[in-house]
Design an enzyme around this catalytic site. Structure first.
Site, PDB file in Angstrom:
ATOM      1  N   SER A 146       0.826  -1.206   0.000  1.00 34.10           N
ATOM      2  CA  SER A 146       0.000   0.000   0.000  1.00 34.10           C
ATOM      3  C   SER A 146       0.861   1.257   0.000  1.00 34.10           C
ATOM      4  CB  SER A 146      -0.970  -0.030   1.178  1.00 34.10           C
ATOM      5  OG  SER A 146      -1.897   1.023   1.108  1.00 34.10           O
ATOM      6  N   ASP A 301      -2.283   6.418  -4.109  1.00 32.66           N
ATOM      7  CA  ASP A 301      -1.118   5.755  -3.537  1.00 32.66           C
ATOM      8  C   ASP A 301      -0.661   4.613  -4.451  1.00 32.66           C
ATOM      9  OD1 ASP A 301      -3.165   3.949  -2.987  1.00 32.66           O
ATOM     10  OD2 ASP A 301      -2.419   3.445  -0.994  1.00 32.66           O
ATOM     11  N   ASP A 303      -0.805   1.390  -4.701  1.00 26.46           N
ATOM     12  CA  ASP A 303      -1.725   0.356  -5.176  1.00 26.46           C
ATOM     13  C   ASP A 303      -3.096   0.924  -5.518  1.00 26.46           C
ATOM     14  OD1 ASP A 303      -2.324   0.758  -2.444  1.00 26.46           O
ATOM     15  OD2 ASP A 303      -3.181  -1.242  -2.260  1.00 26.46           O
ATOM     16  N   ASP A 305      -5.572   2.458  -3.983  1.00 25.07           N
ATOM     17  CA  ASP A 305      -6.809   2.286  -3.234  1.00 25.07           C
ATOM     18  C   ASP A 305      -7.095   3.484  -2.325  1.00 25.07           C
ATOM     19  OD1 ASP A 305      -4.897   1.798  -1.280  1.00 25.07           O
ATOM     20  OD2 ASP A 305      -5.721  -0.127  -0.649  1.00 25.07           O
TER      21      ASP A 305
END
Length: 562
Positions: A146, A301, A303, A305
């Site tokens: 993340s 960010d 990834d 999400d």
């Protein structure tokens, strides 16, 4: 003196045949360094409710191909012992070794008779959640850490519903993993598995269907969206492709991508902590805004999400909107727009978390929306969507958000979705522009109506084995002797989410309600070696609320560091 158990495990790793060169070199470099060896071997990398997350490197307590194989073998054993489909979707982001770990995951699954659907290139985490249900899989894996610093990577596991695994499933998978020898796992040959169909690349139609599903979550009539001027940064991550596809469908053509952060790069050279919650990560975008003068700065960010936003501050600069503020702006926008257009369902439901702003309560009440609060983590919001769907009431869900910049307005996926957030932020910005207002004007108007709720997050790091023990001792001390006052404010109530009676699963979280509507919550992070303290205050204006939070922040530092 190096503990014998740790020394034996270190020696065992060093003599493994076929050890990758980088791991062998790292293990050789720490020979004689007891602290470095202990940190890598004092425990096995913990598989928690979200999977694995840790520093990339050699050792039992590191992210490497052996721990990926071990975790995947445990997941495969769990799947094969269940009645779930023997298929799994796999996605990954731009982090160091993400592509390697994703291929290893596919190869171990293939060796266990489980068909692996692997995205052929990096894609957002919500696209992985989508693929799980698109292909009718029994599980999913996304290789990502993340928004953590570049030295980290992770391994998120998803259930057949596209939501991160439940606590029960996590416990069962953990037991299966514990029985696996990481050096005994035999992955299939990638090319052979690809040739015989045990590994399948996700087709372009799957990704296009995901973007179409996001586009279908439009709330308003689209007026003014095509006029928006944007600066966008994917923070060297996976968001660029899907965000650009969505913006094209919306007709947004005035888009400038931050050049230094456009291409995938797991080293994140311009932002050591690639988290849109942090100003440093958004700084290149803010600098570009000074030149381009857009209506919005959007940042996703690595990834994709989480989504951060900045808007004109009315003084020639740009002001970052916090995760809580954007959650409130979007909740209010969705409610008012759906009511005005006659699309609000009967008995609507919004979902947020226990650490997100208390301001959601009066806003939801104004529109007759049932507000549900869950434990921290978007998986619990996704779980609520699943419960509604199981009851045949999925259409009741209108919005979910968490303070850490996660948003979702539809049941198309079961995780926070920065592509969906991009849609919502553009819609809200365009609607307010039609009223001659910015999103900053929007939150200020909401503050004037409901009170100025301000929030702040403080993090306290505790590295290594000693740090873990320190965190545990601090939490035990706060439970045994809770403070009577914090920052000069009387504690009016204490909620221990580890105890019964909260209506939620047990969690290592303490909530201190204070006089005047202030609140302080203490929670050890589930993914990083740190304790997070969530501060909340309400006052007639921002300055007053911020001062209360500053006082509470100083008190928190004394509690956890003094």
């Amino acid at each position: 003196m190096l503990e014998p158990r740790i020394a034996a495990t270190y020696d065992d790793w060093r003599v493994q045949p076929g050890l990758p060169e980088d791991l062998a070199a790292e293990l050789a470099s720490i020979q004689g360094d007891e602290e470095a060896i202990t940190d890598r071997f004092y425990r096995e990398l913990a598989f928690g409710t979200g999977g694995l997350r840790g520093v990339i490197g050699a050792g039992a307590n590191r992210m490497n191909v052996y721990n990926i194989r071990k975790a995947t073998q445990g997941l495969a054993d769990y799947l094969n012992a269940s009645g779930l489909p023997k298929k799994a979707a796999i996605g990954y982001d731009s982090r160091i070794k993400s592509d390697v770990f994703a291929r290893e995951t596919a190869c171990v699954l293939a060796a266990n008779g489980i068909t692996a659907y692997l995205y052929p290139r990096l894609e957002p985490t919500p696209a992985l959640s989508w693929a799980v249900r698109y292909y009718g899989c029994g599980a999913g894996v996304c290789v990502t850490a993340s928004h953590n610093p570049a030295k980290y990577n992770g391994y998120k596991v998803y259930g057949s519903d596209g939501c991160q695994i439940t606590l029960e499933a996590a416990n069962q998978i953990q037991k299966a993993i514990a029985a696996v020898d990481c050096f005994a796992v035999q992955p299939a040959d990638f090319d052979a598995a690809l040739a015989d169909g045990r590994i399948v690349y996700c087709e372009e139609a799957c990704l296009d269907a995901f973007v179409d599903a996001v586009y279908a979550q439009r709330v308003g009539d689209g007026a003014g969206i095509a006029d928006l001027k944007l600066v966008y940064t994917p923070l060297n991550g996976s968001g660029l492709e899907c965000v650009k596809k969505l913006l094209a469908k919306l007709g947004v053509t005035h888009v400038t991508v931050v050049p230094e952060q456009e291409k995938p790069d797991g080293n994140f050279p311009t932002c050591p902590y690639p988290n849109p919650e942090i100003r440093e990560a958004m700084q290149k975008g803010l600098e570009l805004c000074d030149k381009v003068k857009p209506d919005l700065l959007l940042g996703t960010d690595p990834d994709c999400d989480r989504c951060g936003t900045a808007v004109p501050d009315g003084k020639g600069g740009y002001r970052l909107i916090t995760g809580n503020e954007m959650g409130i702006i979007l909740l209010d926008y969705i409610c008012r727009t759906r009511i005005a257009r006659g699309t609000m369902p009967a008995r609507p439901v919004a979902v947020t978390t226990i650490v997100s702003t208390d301001m959601a309560t009066p806003v939801a009440a104004k529109y007759g929306v049932e507000l549900r609060r869950t434990l921290t983590g978007f998986k619990f919001i996704g779980e609520q969507i699943g419960l509604l769907e199981a009851a045949g009431e999925a259409d009741r869900y209108i919005f979910g958000f968490e303070e850490s910049y996660g948003y979702l307005s539809g049941a198309h996926v079961r995780d926070k979705d920065a592509v969906n957030a991009t849609l919502l932020v553009c819609e809200a910005a365009a609607w307010y522009a039609q009223q001659g207002m910015t999103l900053l004007d929007a939150i200020e108007k909401l503050y004037a109506e409901f009170g100025c709720y301000r929030n702040r997050l403080e993090s306290f790091a505790f590295e290594g084995e000693k740090g873990m023990h320190t965190m545990q001792a601090l939490m035990a001390g706060l439970r045994a002797q809770p403070p009577a006052q914090i920052g000069g404010l009387q504690v009016t109530s204490v909620v221990d989410y580890n105890a019964e009676g909260t209506g939620l699963p047990a969690a290592d979280v303490l909530e201190f309600r204070l006089e005047g509507g202030a609140k302080l919550m203490v929670r050890p992070s589930g993914t990083e070696p740190k304790i997070k303290v969530y501060l909340s205050a309400v006052a007639p204006d921002e300055a007053g609320a911020d001062q209360i939070n500053e006082t509470l922040a100083q008190a928190a530092a004394k509690m956890l560091q003094g």
